[in-house]
Design a protein around this motif. Sequence first.
Motif, short mmCIF file in Angstrom:
data_model
loop_
_atom_site.label_atom_id
_atom_site.label_comp_id
_atom_site.label_asym_id
_atom_site.label_seq_id
_atom_site.Cartn_x
_atom_site.Cartn_y
_atom_site.Cartn_z
N SER A 163 0.81 -1.22 0.00
CA SER A 163 0.00 0.00 0.00
C SER A 163 0.84 1.26 0.00
O SER A 163 0.37 2.34 -0.38
N HIS A 164 2.10 1.15 0.42
CA HIS A 164 2.98 2.31 0.53
C HIS A 164 4.08 2.32 -0.54
O HIS A 164 4.95 3.19 -0.53
N LEU B 195 4.97 5.42 -2.42
CA LEU B 195 5.58 6.48 -1.61
C LEU B 195 7.01 6.08 -1.25
O LEU B 195 7.41 6.06 -0.09
N ILE C 58 10.37 5.43 5.22
CA ILE C 58 9.36 4.40 5.42
C ILE C 58 10.01 3.04 5.54
O ILE C 58 9.69 2.24 6.42
N ASP D 85 -0.73 5.92 11.17
CA ASP D 85 -0.95 5.17 9.94
C ASP D 85 -1.96 4.05 10.19
O ASP D 85 -1.64 3.02 10.76
#
Length: 392
Positions: free
Chosen positions: A309-310, A313, A318, A327
């Motif tokens: 999902s990240h 990014l 992260i 989050d």
Amino acid sequence: MNNVEIAKEGDHCSDDPNCFNRYHPDIPSKADADVGDMIVFHTRDALDSEFRLDSVADDLATVDLGLVHPMTGPVNIVGAERGDVIEVEIVDIAPDQYGYTVIAPGFGFLRDIFTEPYIVNWRLTRNGAVSDGMPGITIPFEAFPGSIGVMPGEPELDKILKREADLAVAGGVVLTPSGPGALPADLCGEGGTAEDRCLRTIPPRENGGNMDVQQQQIGTHMLFPCFIDGCGLFVGDIHYAQGDGEVGGTAIEMGSVTTLRVVEIHKGEAENVPMPATKGNDQIIKIEPNRYYQTVGIPLKAAGEVPPSHAYLTSEKIENLENLNEDLTVASRHALLQMIDYIVEEHGLTREQAYVLCSVAVDLRIGQVVDVPNYVVTATLNLSVFDKFRHY
């Protein structure tokens, strides 16, 4: 009261003039309905599949995701105009006798962990769903429309296409317009007059669609803003049961006979209802479990891990952190993984069976969004599903 029936024709959506799988304001209506009419929709399963009780995981290779989702309709609501709001009652859902839940590679909340195809075939009644693939488990009948909504207008198409294209450029997961398999073919298919402007049905938007909200049960009233004259009401992708989150990517998917009724047209109210809304009484209480097991998730992950999902990014921050800030997505993942471990350890299911059970019977709920940095999401399992003879 009058009945307006939208029947199925043929084996698949491509054979059926009352079926479509893209959104566009020029898709012609299939019937007219007045306020108060009972509108009876005969719907197909979400994948427009040929799955049966003896289907196996290898059969998922026959699924064409370009055909998702077959919708029935649209229906023109007499007297409704752009700028109005229609209030729609979900009157009844009659289930087919068969349903399925699948794990499709590359799809679902834990798609990086569950990478192999898997299927559970269910026998369905209005009492409960049982499966040879999930021995000792009964899933209660809690049907609702996975997809229900109205047609977008041209201004909405412009806005949606721009923002989704911008997200795609940024690396987000976006299904942009695609002609292969699109219906109606003359409008949305390859070479169709609006091939590049017909929206895919996967994401929910202002017009409703694939919201997958299990609280939108029989007896609730839904409010939809009208973006075209007549609104263009449709329904499909009916779910026999689903946990909040539909984490595996599918619920108990089925065909159905679903009855809706427009109870009122709220003239000129669309500016006050920019998104679909639901009104209900005790429907939510009725689907709450009597006994449950709940895990608590906070935004923790392994160092070096970037959840799918990240992935768009991309950032060393992260990847290297074990604790993310505020989050809910990572907190949901944390709670869900604990729940899968619990089901495997305490109830003897395989991890794939546990993931399927989470998709159809585990509810993800927000606990709090103030205790920085660790927001809380809980995963709640209805323990009554293990009462083998609960319904039979």
